[in-house]
Design a protein around this motif. Structure first.
Motif, PDB file in Angstrom:
ATOM      1  N   LYS A 275     -13.565  22.767  13.306  1.00  0.00           N
ATOM      2  CA  LYS A 275     -14.712  23.402  13.967  1.00  0.00           C
ATOM      3  C   LYS A 275     -15.498  24.265  12.988  1.00  0.00           C
ATOM      4  O   LYS A 275     -16.737  24.226  12.952  1.00  0.00           O
ATOM      5  CB  LYS A 275     -14.223  24.242  15.141  1.00  0.00           C
ATOM      6  N   LYS A 276     -14.806  25.035  12.165  1.00  0.00           N
ATOM      7  CA  LYS A 276     -15.474  25.888  11.173  1.00  0.00           C
ATOM      8  C   LYS A 276     -16.214  25.047  10.137  1.00  0.00           C
ATOM      9  O   LYS A 276     -17.350  25.349   9.771  1.00  0.00           O
ATOM     10  CB  LYS A 276     -14.453  26.785  10.478  1.00  0.00           C
TER      11      LYS A 276
ATOM     12  N   GLU B  93      -2.676  23.101  15.341  1.00  0.00           N
ATOM     13  CA  GLU B  93      -3.607  24.085  15.895  1.00  0.00           C
ATOM     14  C   GLU B  93      -4.650  24.479  14.852  1.00  0.00           C
ATOM     15  O   GLU B  93      -5.835  24.587  15.147  1.00  0.00           O
ATOM     16  CB  GLU B  93      -2.820  25.309  16.371  1.00  0.00           C
ATOM     17  N   ARG B  94      -4.203  24.676  13.601  1.00  0.00           N
ATOM     18  CA  ARG B  94      -5.124  25.071  12.535  1.00  0.00           C
ATOM     19  C   ARG B  94      -6.095  23.954  12.181  1.00  0.00           C
ATOM     20  O   ARG B  94      -7.263  24.206  11.867  1.00  0.00           O
ATOM     21  CB  ARG B  94      -4.348  25.485  11.288  1.00  0.00           C
TER      22      ARG B  94
ATOM     23  N   ARG C 168      -9.341  18.369  19.524  1.00  0.00           N
ATOM     24  CA  ARG C 168      -8.199  18.968  18.861  1.00  0.00           C
ATOM     25  C   ARG C 168      -6.879  18.340  19.292  1.00  0.00           C
ATOM     26  O   ARG C 168      -5.893  18.385  18.552  1.00  0.00           O
ATOM     27  CB  ARG C 168      -8.188  20.471  19.143  1.00  0.00           C
TER      28      ARG C 168
ATOM     29  N   ALA D 206      -8.976  24.258  14.548  1.00  0.00           N
ATOM     30  CA  ALA D 206      -9.822  25.414  14.295  1.00  0.00           C
ATOM     31  C   ALA D 206     -10.626  25.248  13.016  1.00  0.00           C
ATOM     32  O   ALA D 206     -11.817  25.599  12.951  1.00  0.00           O
ATOM     33  CB  ALA D 206      -8.959  26.675  14.217  1.00  0.00           C
TER      34      ALA D 206
ATOM     35  N   GLU E 199       0.039  29.833  15.303  1.00  0.00           N
ATOM     36  CA  GLU E 199      -0.762  29.217  14.247  1.00  0.00           C
ATOM     37  C   GLU E 199       0.117  28.209  13.527  1.00  0.00           C
ATOM     38  O   GLU E 199       1.083  28.570  12.856  1.00  0.00           O
ATOM     39  CB  GLU E 199      -1.294  30.268  13.276  1.00  0.00           C
TER      40      GLU E 199
ATOM     41  N   TRP F 210       0.987  27.782   8.656  1.00  0.00           N
ATOM     42  CA  TRP F 210      -0.019  26.747   8.897  1.00  0.00           C
ATOM     43  C   TRP F 210       0.478  25.356   8.509  1.00  0.00           C
ATOM     44  O   TRP F 210      -0.083  24.358   8.958  1.00  0.00           O
ATOM     45  CB  TRP F 210      -1.285  27.045   8.098  1.00  0.00           C
TER      46      TRP F 210
END
Length: 319
Positions: free
Chosen positions: A145-146, A138-139, A249, A142, A134, A108
Protein backbone atom coordinates in the motif's frame (compact mmCIF):
# COMPACT_ATOMS: atom_id res chain seq x y z
CA UNK A 1 29.38 7.39 -2.55
CA UNK A 2 33.18 7.37 -2.50
CA UNK A 3 34.61 4.45 -4.48
CA UNK A 4 36.72 3.15 -1.58
CA UNK A 5 33.78 3.17 0.82
CA UNK A 6 31.63 1.40 -1.79
CA UNK A 7 34.18 -1.41 -2.08
CA UNK A 8 34.29 -1.81 1.71
CA UNK A 9 30.48 -1.74 1.91
CA UNK A 10 30.07 -4.53 -0.64
CA UNK A 11 32.73 -6.60 1.10
CA UNK A 12 30.90 -6.22 4.41
CA UNK A 13 27.56 -7.07 2.81
CA UNK A 14 28.96 -10.25 1.35
CA UNK A 15 30.69 -11.17 4.60
CA UNK A 16 27.46 -11.18 6.63
CA UNK A 17 25.60 -13.31 4.08
CA UNK A 18 25.91 -16.32 6.33
CA UNK A 19 25.96 -14.50 9.63
CA UNK A 20 22.23 -14.26 10.28
CA UNK A 21 20.77 -17.72 10.98
CA UNK A 22 17.27 -16.29 11.20
CA UNK A 23 17.34 -15.00 7.64
CA UNK A 24 15.41 -16.60 4.79
CA UNK A 25 17.36 -17.69 1.76
CA UNK A 26 20.95 -16.54 1.77
CA UNK A 27 22.45 -13.71 -0.26
CA UNK A 28 22.38 -15.83 -3.43
CA UNK A 29 18.77 -16.89 -2.94
CA UNK A 30 17.47 -13.37 -2.37
CA UNK A 31 19.39 -11.96 -5.30
CA UNK A 32 18.03 -14.68 -7.58
CA UNK A 33 14.46 -13.91 -6.44
CA UNK A 34 15.00 -10.25 -7.29
CA UNK A 35 16.66 -11.11 -10.61
CA UNK A 36 13.72 -13.25 -11.69
CA UNK A 37 11.37 -10.42 -10.73
CA UNK A 38 13.49 -7.94 -12.70
CA UNK A 39 13.50 -10.10 -15.80
CA UNK A 40 9.68 -10.27 -15.80
CA UNK A 41 8.86 -6.67 -14.90
CA UNK A 42 7.85 -4.05 -17.44
CA UNK A 43 10.72 -1.71 -18.45
CA UNK A 44 8.95 1.30 -16.95
CA UNK A 45 8.52 -0.59 -13.66
CA UNK A 46 12.26 -1.22 -13.57
CA UNK A 47 13.00 2.48 -14.05
CA UNK A 48 10.59 3.60 -11.36
CA UNK A 49 11.80 0.92 -8.94
CA UNK A 50 15.46 1.86 -9.24
CA UNK A 51 14.68 5.59 -8.95
CA UNK A 52 12.92 4.87 -5.65
CA UNK A 53 15.84 2.82 -4.34
CA UNK A 54 18.22 5.63 -5.20
CA UNK A 55 16.00 8.05 -3.26
CA UNK A 56 16.33 6.03 -0.03
CA UNK A 57 17.71 7.93 2.99
CA UNK A 58 21.50 7.99 3.07
CA UNK A 59 21.68 6.46 6.52
CA UNK A 60 20.00 3.31 5.20
CA UNK A 61 23.00 2.49 2.99
CA UNK A 62 20.57 1.25 0.35
CA UNK A 63 21.30 3.59 -2.56
CA UNK A 64 25.00 2.91 -1.90
CA UNK A 65 24.47 -0.63 -3.18
CA UNK A 66 24.64 0.78 -6.71
CA UNK A 67 27.99 -0.58 -7.98
CA UNK A 68 30.65 2.02 -8.71
CA UNK A 69 32.47 0.40 -11.63
CA UNK A 70 32.78 0.65 -15.39
CA UNK A 71 29.87 -1.60 -16.36
CA UNK A 72 26.98 -0.02 -18.28
CA UNK A 73 24.60 1.88 -16.03
CA UNK A 74 21.75 -0.43 -17.07
CA UNK A 75 23.64 -3.41 -15.63
CA UNK A 76 24.58 -1.58 -12.45
CA UNK A 77 21.00 -0.47 -11.86
CA UNK A 78 19.86 -4.08 -12.17
CA UNK A 79 22.50 -5.20 -9.69
CA UNK A 80 21.30 -2.52 -7.27
CA UNK A 81 17.78 -3.94 -7.55
CA UNK A 82 19.11 -7.44 -6.83
CA UNK A 83 21.07 -6.28 -3.77
CA UNK A 84 18.03 -4.38 -2.51
CA UNK A 85 16.32 -7.73 -2.05
CA UNK A 86 19.05 -8.66 0.43
CA UNK A 87 19.27 -5.27 2.15
CA UNK A 88 16.96 -6.14 5.11
CA UNK A 89 19.50 -8.80 6.11
CA UNK A 90 22.39 -6.36 5.72
CA UNK A 91 20.81 -4.04 8.30
CA UNK A 92 20.82 -6.88 10.84
CA UNK A 93 24.51 -6.08 11.35
CA UNK A 94 24.94 -4.76 14.91
CA UNK A 95 28.30 -3.23 14.02
CA UNK A 96 26.21 -0.33 12.69
CA UNK A 97 23.97 0.22 15.75
CA UNK A 98 22.14 3.34 14.55
CA UNK A 99 21.27 1.74 11.22
CA UNK A 100 20.29 -1.49 12.98
CA UNK A 101 18.00 0.35 15.39
CA UNK A 102 16.31 2.38 12.67
CA UNK A 103 15.84 -0.20 9.94
CA UNK A 104 16.06 -3.76 11.31
CA UNK A 105 12.70 -5.41 12.02
CA UNK A 106 13.13 -9.00 13.16
CA UNK A 107 9.49 -10.09 13.36
CA UNK A 108 8.73 -8.94 9.83
CA UNK A 109 10.62 -11.87 8.31
CA UNK A 110 8.32 -14.71 9.33
CA UNK A 111 5.02 -15.99 10.71
CA UNK A 112 4.93 -19.10 12.87
CA UNK A 113 2.08 -21.51 12.34
CA UNK A 114 2.54 -23.77 15.35
CA UNK A 115 2.04 -27.48 14.92
CA UNK A 116 2.85 -30.91 16.32
CA UNK A 117 4.08 -33.85 14.28
CA UNK A 118 2.23 -36.95 15.43
CA UNK A 119 4.01 -40.34 15.76
CA UNK A 120 2.56 -41.45 12.43
CA UNK A 121 4.05 -38.38 10.70
CA UNK A 122 0.81 -36.45 10.31
CA UNK A 123 0.63 -32.80 11.31
CA UNK A 124 -1.72 -31.34 13.90
CA UNK A 125 -1.97 -27.58 14.09
CA UNK A 126 -2.21 -25.91 17.49
CA UNK A 127 -3.11 -22.35 18.44
CA UNK A 128 -0.46 -19.73 17.88
CA UNK A 129 1.76 -19.59 20.97
CA UNK A 130 2.61 -15.89 20.82
CA UNK A 131 1.03 -12.77 19.38
CA UNK A 132 2.72 -11.59 16.21
CA UNK A 133 0.89 -8.47 15.00
CA UNK A 134 3.68 -7.48 12.61
CA UNK A 135 4.70 -10.45 10.49
CA UNK A 136 5.71 -11.34 6.97
CA UNK A 137 2.27 -11.49 5.37
CA UNK A 138 0.82 -8.55 7.33
CA UNK A 139 3.83 -6.36 6.45
CA UNK A 140 3.69 -7.25 2.75
CA UNK A 141 0.15 -5.88 2.64
CA UNK A 142 1.07 -2.67 4.45
CA UNK A 143 4.24 -2.10 2.43
CA UNK A 144 2.49 -2.72 -0.88
CA UNK A 145 0.00 0.00 0.00
CA UNK A 146 2.81 2.43 0.86
CA UNK A 147 4.76 1.63 -2.29
CA UNK A 148 1.76 2.23 -4.51
CA UNK A 149 1.01 5.66 -3.03
CA UNK A 150 2.79 8.41 -5.02
CA UNK A 151 2.01 10.89 -2.24
CA UNK A 152 4.41 9.06 0.09
CA UNK A 153 7.98 10.35 0.19
CA UNK A 154 10.15 8.65 -2.43
CA UNK A 155 12.74 7.65 0.14
CA UNK A 156 10.15 5.87 2.28
CA UNK A 157 8.84 4.12 -0.80
CA UNK A 158 12.38 3.01 -1.64
CA UNK A 159 12.71 1.40 1.78
CA UNK A 160 9.28 -0.21 1.35
CA UNK A 161 10.35 -1.60 -2.03
CA UNK A 162 13.49 -3.21 -0.59
CA UNK A 163 11.42 -4.80 2.17
CA UNK A 164 8.85 -6.08 -0.32
CA UNK A 165 11.57 -7.72 -2.41
CA UNK A 166 13.01 -9.36 0.67
CA UNK A 167 9.77 -10.43 2.34
CA UNK A 168 8.47 -11.73 -0.97
CA UNK A 169 11.42 -14.12 -0.85
CA UNK A 170 11.04 -14.85 2.86
CA UNK A 171 7.40 -15.86 2.65
CA UNK A 172 8.27 -18.46 0.01
CA UNK A 173 10.95 -20.07 2.19
CA UNK A 174 8.79 -22.76 3.81
CA UNK A 175 10.50 -22.73 7.21
CA UNK A 176 9.67 -19.05 7.63
CA UNK A 177 6.09 -20.09 8.32
CA UNK A 178 6.66 -22.89 10.83
CA UNK A 179 6.96 -23.29 14.59
CA UNK A 180 7.16 -27.06 15.14
CA UNK A 181 6.41 -27.91 18.77
CA UNK A 182 8.20 -30.83 20.43
CA UNK A 183 9.21 -31.84 23.94
CA UNK A 184 12.57 -30.20 23.21
CA UNK A 185 10.98 -27.02 21.78
CA UNK A 186 7.68 -26.52 23.66
CA UNK A 187 7.34 -22.98 22.28
CA UNK A 188 8.23 -23.97 18.72
CA UNK A 189 11.52 -24.57 16.93
CA UNK A 190 11.74 -21.07 15.40
CA UNK A 191 11.46 -22.29 11.85
CA UNK A 192 13.98 -25.08 12.28
CA UNK A 193 16.65 -22.86 13.83
CA UNK A 194 16.57 -25.03 16.97
CA UNK A 195 16.73 -28.28 15.00
CA UNK A 196 20.49 -28.85 15.00
CA UNK A 197 22.17 -30.91 12.31
CA UNK A 198 25.83 -31.94 12.15
CA UNK A 199 28.46 -29.46 13.28
CA UNK A 200 27.14 -25.91 13.72
CA UNK A 201 24.42 -26.35 11.09
CA UNK A 202 20.67 -26.19 11.69
CA UNK A 203 17.71 -27.04 9.52
CA UNK A 204 16.70 -23.46 8.81
CA UNK A 205 20.10 -22.47 7.49
CA UNK A 206 20.27 -25.72 5.52
CA UNK A 207 17.15 -24.63 3.61
CA UNK A 208 18.32 -21.01 3.35
CA UNK A 209 21.41 -21.96 1.38
CA UNK A 210 19.65 -24.53 -0.82
CA UNK A 211 20.98 -23.03 -4.06
CA UNK A 212 24.55 -23.40 -2.82
CA UNK A 213 23.96 -27.14 -2.56
CA UNK A 214 23.32 -27.25 -6.30
CA UNK A 215 25.20 -24.36 -7.93
CA UNK A 216 28.91 -24.08 -7.34
CA UNK A 217 30.54 -20.79 -8.25
CA UNK A 218 33.82 -21.33 -10.03
CA UNK A 219 36.66 -18.91 -9.47
CA UNK A 220 36.49 -17.60 -13.03
CA UNK A 221 32.77 -16.76 -12.78
CA UNK A 222 31.79 -13.22 -11.81
CA UNK A 223 29.27 -12.60 -9.07
CA UNK A 224 26.80 -11.23 -11.61
CA UNK A 225 27.44 -14.13 -13.96
CA UNK A 226 26.72 -16.60 -11.18
CA UNK A 227 23.37 -14.97 -10.38
CA UNK A 228 22.48 -14.87 -14.07
CA UNK A 229 23.29 -18.56 -14.53
CA UNK A 230 21.16 -19.65 -11.57
CA UNK A 231 18.19 -17.43 -12.48
CA UNK A 232 18.15 -18.71 -16.06
CA UNK A 233 18.48 -22.34 -14.99
CA UNK A 234 15.57 -22.00 -12.55
CA UNK A 235 13.51 -20.14 -15.13
CA UNK A 236 13.91 -22.96 -17.63
CA UNK A 237 12.72 -25.53 -15.12
CA UNK A 238 9.97 -23.37 -13.65
CA UNK A 239 8.42 -21.07 -16.27
CA UNK A 240 5.88 -18.42 -15.22
CA UNK A 241 2.31 -19.50 -14.56
CA UNK A 242 -0.23 -18.46 -17.17
CA UNK A 243 -2.70 -16.98 -14.70
CA UNK A 244 -2.44 -13.66 -12.89
CA UNK A 245 -3.22 -13.19 -9.21
CA UNK A 246 -5.58 -10.58 -7.98
CA UNK A 247 -4.86 -7.90 -5.43
CA UNK A 248 -5.74 -7.82 -1.77
CA UNK A 249 -3.72 -8.38 1.38
CA UNK A 250 -5.33 -11.76 1.98
CA UNK A 251 -3.28 -13.27 -0.82
CA UNK A 252 -0.12 -12.80 1.23
CA UNK A 253 -1.53 -14.96 4.00
CA UNK A 254 -2.37 -17.53 1.32
CA UNK A 255 1.30 -17.46 0.24
CA UNK A 256 2.35 -18.14 3.83
CA UNK A 257 -0.15 -20.99 4.09
CA UNK A 258 1.21 -22.42 0.87
CA UNK A 259 4.71 -22.51 2.38
CA UNK A 260 3.43 -24.01 5.63
CA UNK A 261 1.78 -26.90 3.80
CA UNK A 262 5.20 -27.70 2.29
CA UNK A 263 6.78 -27.77 5.75
CA UNK A 264 4.21 -30.20 7.09
CA UNK A 265 4.58 -32.51 4.11
CA UNK A 266 8.31 -32.27 3.34
CA UNK A 267 10.56 -30.66 5.95
CA UNK A 268 10.65 -33.37 8.64
CA UNK A 269 10.64 -36.81 7.01
CA UNK A 270 11.23 -39.93 9.07
CA UNK A 271 14.89 -40.22 8.06
CA UNK A 272 15.88 -36.74 9.21
CA UNK A 273 17.77 -37.00 12.51
CA UNK A 274 19.04 -34.37 14.93
CA UNK A 275 22.81 -34.00 15.02
CA UNK A 276 23.28 -35.73 11.68
CA UNK A 277 23.90 -34.65 8.11
CA UNK A 278 20.75 -34.94 5.95
CA UNK A 279 20.74 -37.62 3.29
CA UNK A 280 21.49 -36.93 -0.36
CA UNK A 281 17.85 -37.65 -1.18
CA UNK A 282 16.73 -35.03 1.34
CA UNK A 283 19.22 -32.51 -0.02
CA UNK A 284 17.98 -33.05 -3.57
CA UNK A 285 14.37 -32.61 -2.47
CA UNK A 286 15.20 -29.37 -0.63
CA UNK A 287 16.87 -28.02 -3.77
CA UNK A 288 13.90 -29.01 -5.91
CA UNK A 289 11.44 -27.28 -3.59
CA UNK A 290 13.65 -24.21 -3.15
CA UNK A 291 14.01 -23.66 -6.88
CA UNK A 292 10.25 -23.83 -7.39
CA UNK A 293 9.60 -21.46 -4.48
CA UNK A 294 12.25 -18.96 -5.57
CA UNK A 295 10.83 -18.93 -9.09
CA UNK A 296 7.30 -18.39 -7.82
CA UNK A 297 8.47 -15.59 -5.53
CA UNK A 298 10.15 -13.80 -8.42
CA UNK A 299 7.15 -14.05 -10.73
CA UNK A 300 4.74 -12.91 -8.04
CA UNK A 301 6.94 -9.95 -7.14
CA UNK A 302 7.17 -8.89 -10.77
CA UNK A 303 3.39 -8.85 -10.97
CA UNK A 304 3.07 -7.02 -7.66
CA UNK A 305 5.53 -4.31 -8.68
CA UNK A 306 4.05 -3.86 -12.15
CA UNK A 307 0.73 -3.18 -10.46
CA UNK A 308 2.01 -1.07 -7.55
CA UNK A 309 4.24 1.15 -9.67
CA UNK A 310 1.93 1.57 -12.64
CA UNK A 311 1.67 5.29 -13.47
CA UNK A 312 3.42 6.05 -10.21
CA UNK A 313 6.20 8.59 -10.50
CA UNK A 314 8.43 8.97 -7.41
CA UNK A 315 8.21 12.22 -5.47
CA UNK A 316 10.54 13.80 -2.96
CA UNK A 317 14.32 13.73 -2.58
CA UNK A 318 16.83 11.55 -0.80
CA UNK A 319 17.89 12.71 2.64
Amino acid sequence: MHRTRAIVFFACAAAIAGAAPGAAWDRIGHRVVSRIAWDHMAPETRERAVDLLLAAPRDADLAQLLPQDSRPIEVRRRVLFEWAGYWPDIVRDRDFPERHEKYHRGTWHYFNYNWVQEPDGTAREIPQLAEQPENVWERLGALEKKLADPAVDAGERGIALAWILHLGGDIHQPLHTSGRVTETEPEGDRGGNLFKLDGDDNLHWYWDRALRHEYRRWWWTSDDGHITKIARSIGRRHPPAATREGGGRERFEAWARESFEIVKAEAFPAGLERGEKPSRAYRDRVVEIAEARIARAGYRLAELLDRALADSEPEGESR
